[in-house]
Scaffold this active site. Structure first.
Site, PDB file in Angstrom:
ATOM      1  N   ALA A 128      64.135  48.078  61.947  1.00 35.86           N
ATOM      2  CA  ALA A 128      65.454  48.388  61.343  1.00 35.86           C
ATOM      3  C   ALA A 128      65.875  47.894  60.096  1.00 35.86           C
ATOM      4  CB  ALA A 128      66.529  48.729  61.960  1.00 35.86           C
ATOM      5  N   SER A 129      64.435  47.541  58.843  1.00 38.06           N
ATOM      6  CA  SER A 129      64.179  47.079  58.195  1.00 38.06           C
ATOM      7  C   SER A 129      66.148  45.940  57.339  1.00 38.06           C
ATOM      8  CB  SER A 129      63.896  48.022  57.163  1.00 38.06           C
ATOM      9  OG  SER A 129      63.853  47.346  55.403  1.00 38.06           O
ATOM     10  N   HIS A 130      66.695  46.468  56.530  1.00 40.45           N
ATOM     11  CA  HIS A 130      67.432  45.982  56.280  1.00 40.45           C
ATOM     12  C   HIS A 130      69.136  46.051  56.939  1.00 40.45           C
ATOM     13  CE1 HIS A 130      67.433  49.519  53.380  1.00 40.45           C
ATOM     14  NE2 HIS A 130      68.610  49.321  53.474  1.00 40.45           N
TER      15      HIS A 130
END
Length: 472
Positions: free
Chosen positions: A92-94
């Site tokens: 979910a990336s960042h």
């Protein structure tokens, strides 16, 4: 949340097993049930999501190559090297650790673009799937050390001189937010002779701070750099595609200056190489029709610092700007043969490695840059054009804020240079403002840049007020 960046959501409420199965099986169909590489960013829920994902792909008849906890760029490299039909990074990336998601790669190793995503979503919207019978299901192969191939890719970059970096013996404080970077980044730094002081490198998936690598989330890293008297601090996001630096004083270098530094370094190297080639063979000067030789091209998005343009001008290079989004930058780079590119959020793209943002590539190039420069990080920044960025957002009462941006376009296009490829970008003599409709909220995002912090804040304030007035 479904977008050009894949799907993501809070695990258990938004990202459920049913959602994973629906998109995994759709992607299997999209890839004609071919070989698919999967990897994950180390989040607590990554293994569970990965098991559902892999099982679904196997049921669809796909061969699954599971490369374990690794950066998203490692998945892209594996798709290329293994000639797979596609790839999925579980990340979910960042976003915070309760989130997870799936990022989809085409067989090229590039993320799916707008049209490709539309096709995938269309398949996902169908009510049923054709799963394979028991004797035609796929096989699962684990390749846990593919990060070593990624590491070697960085060490083999055309601009890298690992021996010289080792001689510098840089002292580095590293924050990997207990995610995928916790194994591969320390390994790269140690291979390059750095003394590594790890922070949040246990790959537990328990984020000790908000994972987006922006200054407000990196106060502990800044403090540790000062305490340890380190040469620099390095922070990466959970899936290791964004790189942010802290200078030797414990001050943020600025995520915009990651790409600016790499552009300066690459163009300087290319300029020196071309000058050497011309000196050896004067007839080389006649190759004016070769645009790559005569005019190197840099590609960045519309919201990236103008420092890139100033640097490019110094080296006789041309800058091409695209809508925000890694795939937009990468596709344009491939189309026109750009030499380097990326995004101001800390994303570096070097085609000689692969066409995708990669913090590992960024780290290698930055360390080589500092080694060649011989001074400190803060001294190096002073050699570059100085700009400051301010960001904000305003709620929009009209769907997508379209009416507001249209009115702003009509007003500013009379006197200023404007670009409407992605919202509205207004270029002034020494500053700019970029107004973008949010894909996820009823807001208009405002990004302003000027040579001084006060100037950037004044622009942000002025355009915020103007939008509020138009908003009624």
């Amino acid at each position: 949340m479904v977008s050009i960046s894949g799907i993501r959501g809070v695990v258990g409420s938004d990202l459920t097993p049913e959602v994973v199965v629906r998109y995994a099986s759709a992607f299997a169909e999209y890839c004609n049930r071919g070989t698919i590489v999967i990897g994950r960013d180390g989040r607590i829920t990554g293994k569970n999501v990965g098991n559902i994902l892999a099982s679904t792909l196997l049921q669809m008849g796909c061969e699954v190559l599971a490369i374990g906890i690794c950066p998203t760029p490692t998945v892209a490299l594996a798709v290329e090297k293994k000639k797979a039909a596609g790839g999925i990074s579980i990340t979910a990336s960042h976003n915070p650790m309760q989130w997870n998601g799936l990022k989809f790669f085409a067989s090229t190793g590039l993320f799916l673009d707008g049209e490709e995503n539309q096709e995938l979503w269309k398949i996902a919207g169908r009510p049923s799937r054709a799963y394979m019978p028991w004797d035609h299901q796929g096989t699962h192969t684990s390749i846990e050390r593919f990060i070593d191939d990624h590491l070697q890719t960085v060490l083999s970059l055309p601009y890298m001189q690992p021996r010289k970096i080792k001689e510098r013996k840089l002292k580095v404080v590293l924050d990997c937010v207990n995610a995928a970077g916790g194994v591969i980044v320390p390994k790269l730094l140690k291979t390059l002779g750095c003394r590594v002081i790890p922070m949040n490198c246990d790959v537990s998936g328990v984020f000790t701070h908000t994972p987006e690598p922006v200054p407000e989330n990196l106060s502990a890293l800044c403090s540790r750099v000062r305490i340890e008297k380190a040469d620099l601090g390095i922070a990466v996001d959970p899936d290791v595609d964004r790189l942010v630096l802290i200078d030797e004083r414990g001050e943020p270098f600025g995520e915009e200056y990651t790409i600016a530094s790499v552009v300066k370094f690459v163009l300087e190297k290319e300029s020196a190489k071309n000058a050497k080639s011309i000196k050896k063979n004067p007839s080389h000067k006649s190759l004016k029709n070769n645009t790559r030789e005569a005019e190197p091209v840099v590609v960045v998005n519309l919201s990236t610092t103008r420092a890139v343009d100033d640097i490019a001008k110094t080296y006789g290079a041309r800058v091409v700007r695209t809508p925000v989004g890694e795939i937009n930058v990468a596709k344009k780079m491939k189309e026109i043969g750009a030499i380097v590119g990326g995004e101001g959020s800390g994303g570096v793209i070097l085609p000689s490695a692969h066409l995708g943002r990669d913090a590992m590539v960024g780290i290698g190039l930055i360390l080589q840059c500092l080694t060649d420069f011989r001074g400190t990080v803060s001294q190096f920044k002073q050699t570059m054009p100085q700009y400051f960025i301010a960001k904000g957002k305003v709620e929009s009462k009209t769907p997508g804020g379209g009416d507001i941006l249209t009115k702003m376009m009509e007003k500013y296009s009379r006197k200023e240079t404007v670009n409407s490829d992605d919202g509205l970008k207004i270029d002034f003599a020494d500053s700019w403002v970029h107004l973008r409709k949010s894909n996820t909220e009823p807001v208009i995002r405002i990004i302003a840049e000027a040579p001084t912090k006060a100037g950037a804040n004044e622009l942000l304030s002025a355009f915020t007020k103007e939008i509020l007035i138009l908003n009624g």
